[in-house]
Write a protein that holds these residues in place. Structure first.
Motif, mmCIF file in Angstrom:
data_model
loop_
_atom_site.group_PDB
_atom_site.id
_atom_site.type_symbol
_atom_site.label_atom_id
_atom_site.label_comp_id
_atom_site.label_asym_id
_atom_site.label_seq_id
_atom_site.Cartn_x
_atom_site.Cartn_y
_atom_site.Cartn_z
ATOM 1 N N ILE A 10 72.196 40.639 -1.250
ATOM 2 C CA ILE A 10 72.571 41.948 -1.422
ATOM 3 C C ILE A 10 72.610 43.299 -0.774
ATOM 4 O O ILE A 10 73.193 43.867 -0.903
ATOM 5 N N LYS A 13 74.476 43.035 2.194
ATOM 6 C CA LYS A 13 76.075 43.491 0.534
ATOM 7 C C LYS A 13 76.046 45.135 0.516
ATOM 8 O O LYS A 13 77.590 44.913 1.667
ATOM 9 N N GLN A 17 79.310 47.547 3.160
ATOM 10 C CA GLN A 17 79.709 47.974 2.949
ATOM 11 C C GLN A 17 79.678 49.592 2.875
ATOM 12 O O GLN A 17 80.839 50.909 2.987
ATOM 13 N N GLU A 212 79.999 49.428 -9.173
ATOM 14 C CA GLU A 212 80.080 47.279 -9.000
ATOM 15 C C GLU A 212 80.975 47.473 -10.674
ATOM 16 O O GLU A 212 82.092 46.033 -10.304
ATOM 17 N N ARG A 215 84.765 49.165 -9.996
ATOM 18 C CA ARG A 215 85.539 47.804 -8.959
ATOM 19 C C ARG A 215 85.428 47.005 -9.360
ATOM 20 O O ARG A 215 86.316 45.907 -9.162
ATOM 21 N N GLY A 216 85.083 46.961 -10.752
ATOM 22 C CA GLY A 216 85.273 45.802 -11.040
ATOM 23 C C GLY A 216 84.169 44.031 -10.865
ATOM 24 O O GLY A 216 84.534 43.230 -11.095
ATOM 25 N N ASN A 217 84.238 44.054 -9.888
ATOM 26 C CA ASN A 217 83.465 43.547 -9.160
ATOM 27 C C ASN A 217 81.941 42.758 -10.301
ATOM 28 O O ASN A 217 81.240 41.561 -10.404
ATOM 29 N N GLU A 219 82.305 41.473 -12.876
ATOM 30 C CA GLU A 219 81.609 40.777 -14.177
ATOM 31 C C GLU A 219 82.023 39.105 -13.687
ATOM 32 O O GLU A 219 81.428 38.498 -13.962
ATOM 33 N N MET A 220 82.376 39.520 -11.946
ATOM 34 C CA MET A 220 81.574 38.548 -10.576
ATOM 35 C C MET A 220 80.499 37.876 -10.836
ATOM 36 O O MET A 220 79.878 37.154 -10.937
ATOM 37 N N LEU A 221 79.688 39.905 -10.410
ATOM 38 C CA LEU A 221 78.665 39.234 -10.268
ATOM 39 C C LEU A 221 77.589 38.203 -11.076
ATOM 40 O O LEU A 221 76.508 37.309 -11.698
ATOM 41 N N ILE A 222 77.722 38.901 -12.960
ATOM 42 C CA ILE A 222 77.252 38.467 -13.605
ATOM 43 C C ILE A 222 77.398 37.280 -13.872
ATOM 44 O O ILE A 222 77.279 36.336 -14.921
ATOM 45 N N THR A 223 78.676 35.922 -13.712
ATOM 46 C CA THR A 223 78.707 35.106 -13.502
ATOM 47 C C THR A 223 78.250 34.660 -12.183
ATOM 48 O O THR A 223 77.865 32.404 -13.301
ATOM 49 N N LYS A 378 73.013 40.532 -18.149
ATOM 50 C CA LYS A 378 73.908 39.821 -17.439
ATOM 51 C C LYS A 378 75.072 39.858 -18.632
ATOM 52 O O LYS A 378 75.146 38.614 -18.748
ATOM 53 N N ARG A 379 75.575 40.698 -19.265
ATOM 54 C CA ARG A 379 76.775 40.580 -20.326
ATOM 55 C C ARG A 379 77.857 41.401 -20.176
ATOM 56 O O ARG A 379 77.682 42.796 -19.838
ATOM 57 N N LEU A 380 78.876 41.589 -21.380
ATOM 58 C CA LEU A 380 79.684 42.123 -21.185
ATOM 59 C C LEU A 380 79.702 43.361 -22.364
ATOM 60 O O LEU A 380 80.478 44.142 -22.960
ATOM 61 N N GLY B 53 78.591 32.508 -21.603
ATOM 62 C CA GLY B 53 77.947 33.367 -21.704
ATOM 63 C C GLY B 53 78.095 34.883 -21.446
ATOM 64 O O GLY B 53 76.501 35.893 -21.186
ATOM 65 N N LEU B 54 79.505 35.158 -21.122
ATOM 66 C CA LEU B 54 79.441 36.600 -21.060
ATOM 67 C C LEU B 54 79.314 37.744 -22.306
ATOM 68 O O LEU B 54 79.087 38.757 -21.852
ATOM 69 N N LEU B 55 79.670 37.049 -22.926
ATOM 70 C CA LEU B 55 79.939 38.011 -24.275
ATOM 71 C C LEU B 55 78.995 36.669 -25.390
ATOM 72 O O LEU B 55 79.466 35.723 -25.383
ATOM 73 N N LYS B 77 74.824 28.994 -15.006
ATOM 74 C CA LYS B 77 75.509 29.855 -14.061
ATOM 75 C C LYS B 77 76.025 29.559 -12.778
ATOM 76 O O LYS B 77 76.779 29.465 -12.284
ATOM 77 N N THR B 88 87.893 39.599 -8.589
ATOM 78 C CA THR B 88 87.229 40.591 -8.789
ATOM 79 C C THR B 88 85.758 40.507 -7.463
ATOM 80 O O THR B 88 84.378 41.204 -7.589
ATOM 81 N N ASP B 92 86.100 45.590 -0.154
ATOM 82 C CA ASP B 92 85.926 46.200 1.559
ATOM 83 C C ASP B 92 84.984 45.195 1.727
ATOM 84 O O ASP B 92 84.430 46.173 3.074
ATOM 85 N N LEU B 93 84.891 44.308 1.899
ATOM 86 C CA LEU B 93 84.394 42.786 2.506
ATOM 87 C C LEU B 93 85.153 41.882 3.112
ATOM 88 O O LEU B 93 86.701 42.363 2.373
ATOM 89 N N PHE B 101 78.579 36.326 0.872
ATOM 90 C CA PHE B 101 78.179 36.608 -0.332
ATOM 91 C C PHE B 101 77.883 35.833 -1.155
ATOM 92 O O PHE B 101 76.769 35.447 -2.094
#
Ligand SMILES: Nc1ncnc2c1ncn2[C@@H]1O[C@H](COP(=O)(O)OP(=O)(O)OP(=O)(O)O)[C@@H](O)[C@H]1O
Ligand SMILES: [Mg+2]
Lengths: 381, 308
Positions: A10, A13, A17, A212, A215-217, A219-223, A378-380, B53-55, B77, B88, B92-93, B101
């Protein structure tokens, strides 16, 4: 337990950025630079050269001499001459001048009877009291201006007669510790460290989590198996470095431009500044878990920044504030830091002297980090 | 019965008073490509988010790789990979930085991290783009990067949300080649799509509409089930005839395909050819003949049924 590898990922990264975000990178250096120069030169609580008018109704050499020695104090600068008091008053209303000095036609008579010049011809007849030598009319809306004019009230006038003034033994003797020349910039430079850190540290991290999401990131991070605390720590560490860089800029430039040198030890300075940076960053993280957008995060930053400027003791002394304001001020990390940093930079205070405030900052930082980690889901939903 | 990797029972998700997924029952066996086929807004993404497990489901439950949901999804996970519908990863990487990462976030040891990144750059044909910012990639390259990042930790179960909706057929074909390589290696996949050629590649599919499951089975089974319900009409003035047919009670759907009309009849009708011929009594010049259904017919019939 937290994984060092994930935290480092992290951190790396964030740095990448940041490096690619030229504008932000530039602002990290420019904000302290410009603010210091602005505040250092512009904020000046010693008022000088107030534009004023003179209404000389006597027009004698004495009245001219009086005008000159008043101007010699540099508190006022006479820019206008008026024949009547009414004209002077109108000029004040039109804000052409902030004050008017009115010299009555019987100035000679008043002067000789005035105790201000030694009272050699002090009133003898009973009931006869000394009248003021001359009169000031000032625009009282700006209390600083009014205060400066008021300070002229007890101006010694002995010089008028080319002889030593009767400097009657003062009631109190005043000795000024630290900052004997009474330069306000001495107090402003260390204070500015607190204000700029509050602004940049909270702003960076307040946007950190929201960005995060925006920018939609997220959703990826929490999976991924990332843990909230790893995310939080990885996100604040780069900004600790940035905070220290800004402190270096402010104090370095403060020494170069305004000769405000650090009296205390650099070690103590580093410790207390780190504590404050951590407290501000974790406050930013908490805001970031509340805000839904980067705009909201910015507004929350301003919400914290304004009281930090006004109530922390940066602008006005903490001791002079009403109890309610003190309560709010005590909640702000900036208030505690303001006391500490001025202590370290100006008075060479030791960490032990600053114990309670330093402990408070540490507690605040830890609490903020825990709250932000707990609030982060870590949920939506 | 083969081993089951994921199962849902009455899984429901509501947003306010809107039901996005409605009492979904799915059984996903190990080692297959399982397709979730449905139109926009049918609840595919929502179902995947619940399975990862996100919802939290509003009702019902699911079991994924032995983990009960709702419940603590964290251990899951590192065993699943989820390729989200949109891109997602960090724009910028660079490609390489993104992969590094993700590898580090999955706590891969340094040696395995290097080996995996190297393999993936090769497999997904990204070596030339390795130092490009992800934001500067083309749609297909970006999708390959997303897939590479999703499989970097070699998950047992993959969720792919419309993985090839934005790419040309050639790229799609290559993409599916890679997916089948993973299946060969024992990975199970749940793939959402609204593309028929993608659905045809799945071992099993479930058709969703308005959050409900309308049908499920292998593509062949599903096609079998609607056998005899599809006829083709050829002749002149097809626009007019088509409109006339569409109003008919026995007809489910009419679509013009080039110089023909593809007519799907309702389930209640026993003999499709006769029914359509009857309906076209006034147009003796047209010809009607039964044809073999395809997956699109299955899809249209299934989703029509639910809508009515
Ligand atoms: N967070 C949310 N809040 C409110 N409604 C939502 C939310 N997420 C999804 N929905 C609603 O749930 C329904 C199903 O959405 P979902 O994204 O699962 O569909 P989908 O099948 O993935 O569609 P598409 O093919 O367009 O991706 C939609 O009607 C959508 O409006
Ligand atoms: Mg979707």
């Amino acid at each position: 337990m937290i994984s060092a590898r994930r935290t480092m990922a992290i951190l790396r990264k964030e740095l990448l950025q940041l490096r690619r975000d030229r504008l932000t990178f530039g602002l990290i250096v420019m904000i302290p630079l410009i603010q210091l120069v602005l505040f250092g030169y512009a904020i000046n609580t010693e008022v000088r050269h107030i534009p004023a008018a003179v209404v000389d109704q006597s027009n004698t050499s004495l009245s001219q001499a009086l005008t000159q020695i008043v101007e010699a104090t540099q508190v006022v600068r006479f820019e206008e001459r008026f024949a009547t008091v009414e004209e002077a008053e109108r000029a004040i209303v039109r804000a052409e001048v902030r004050a008017a000095f009115i010299i009555p036609h019987d100035i000679d008579d008043r002067l000789v009877r005035s105790p201000a010049i030694g009272g050699r011809f002090a009133p003898t007849a009973p009931g006869e009291t000394a009248r003021p030598v001359a009169q000031w009319i000032a625009d009282g809306s700006d209390t600083l201006v009014a205060g400066a004019i008021r300070s002229l009230r007890v101006m010694p006038l002995g010089e008028l007669f080319r002889e030593p003034t009767n400097t009657a033994t003062p009631t109190f003797e005043v000795t000024l510790f630290y900052n004997p020349e009474q330069r306000s910039v001495v107090n402003i430079v260390p204070g500015l460290v607190g204000i700029i850190l509050t602004m940049t540290m909270i702003m960076f991290t307040a946007a950190a989590i929201v960005r995060e999401t925006e920018r939609g990131n997220m959703e990826m991070l929490i999976t991924t198996p990332i843990r909230p605390l790893e995310l939080m720590i990885g996100k604040i560490i780069p900004y600790v470095g940035i905070g220290l860089l800004q402190v270096g800029i402010i104090l370095g430039l403060g020494a170069a431009l305004f000769s405000v040198t650090t009296a205390g030890s650099l070690g103590t300075l580093l410790v207390v500044t780190l504590l404050f940076i951590l407290a501000s960053l974790s406050l930013g993280l908490v805001l970031s878990t509340i805000a839904k957008s980067q705009l909201q995060a910015m507004q929350m930053t301003v919400f914290v920044l304004l009281p930090s400027i006004l109530l922390s003791g940066f602008m006005f002394p903490y001791e002079g504030m009403p109890d309610g304001a003190k309560l709010i001020a005590d909640l702000l990390p900036a208030t505690h830091f303001m006391r500490i940093i001025r202590g370290v930079v100006l008075r060479d205070a030791e960490l032990a002297d600053l114990g309670p405030d330093a402990a408070w900052l540490l507690g605040f930082a830890v609490l903020g980090l825990v709250v932000a980690s707990l609030r982060f889901r870590k949920r939506l939903d | 019965m083969t081993e089951t990797v994921a199962e849902t029972v009455g899984m429901t998700r509501r947003f306010g008073n809107k039901t996005a997924v409605d009492a979904l029952d799915l059984t996903i066996p190990k080692g297959v490509v399982y397709g979730l086929l449905g139109p926009n807004g049918s609840g595919k993404t929502t179902a995947m988010r619940m399975l990862t497990g996100l919802l939290t489901p509003s009702e019902g439950r699911a079991e994924v790789l032995g983990t009960h949901l709702p419940g603590n999804a964290e251990p899951l996970k590192s065993r699943i990979g989820y390729m989200t519908q949109g891109f997602t990863h960090y724009r910028d990487l660079t490609v390489f930085e993104n992969l590094r990462f993700i590898a580090e976030i999955h706590d891969l040891p340094a040696a395995r991290k290097r080996r995996r990144i190297d393999e993936l750059l090769e497999t997904y044909d990204l070596r030339e783009q390795a130092t490009m910012l992800a934001g500067a990639l083309s749609g297909g390259q970006r999708q390959r990067l997303a897939l590479a990042a999703t499989v970097i930790h070699e998950p047992e179960l993959l969720f792919l949300d419309e993985p090839t909706s934005a790419v040309d057929p050639e790229t799609r074909r290559n993409f599916w080649e890679r997916l089948f390589d993973l299946v060969d290696a024992g990975t199970t996949m749940i793939v959402s799509t609204h593309l028929m050629d993608e659905a045809e590649r799945c071992h099993r599919i479930a058709i969703l509409d308005l959050g409900r499951k309308c049908a499920d089975g292998t593509p062949e089974e599903l096609i079998e089930k609607v056998g005899g319900r599809v006829v083709e009409v050829a002749g002149n003035d097809l626009r007019h005839i088509g409109r006339e047919l569409a109003g008919h009670e026995a007809i489910s759907s009419v679509a013009q395909i080039g110089a023909r009309l593809r007519v799907l009849v309702a389930e209640t009708v026993t003999d499709a050819e006769t029914a359509v011929t009857d309906a076209l009594r006034d147009h003796p010049e047209v010809s009607v003949r039964p044809v073999r259904p395809n997956l699109e017919d299955v899809f249209v019939l299934a989703t029509r049924g639910a809508a009515r």
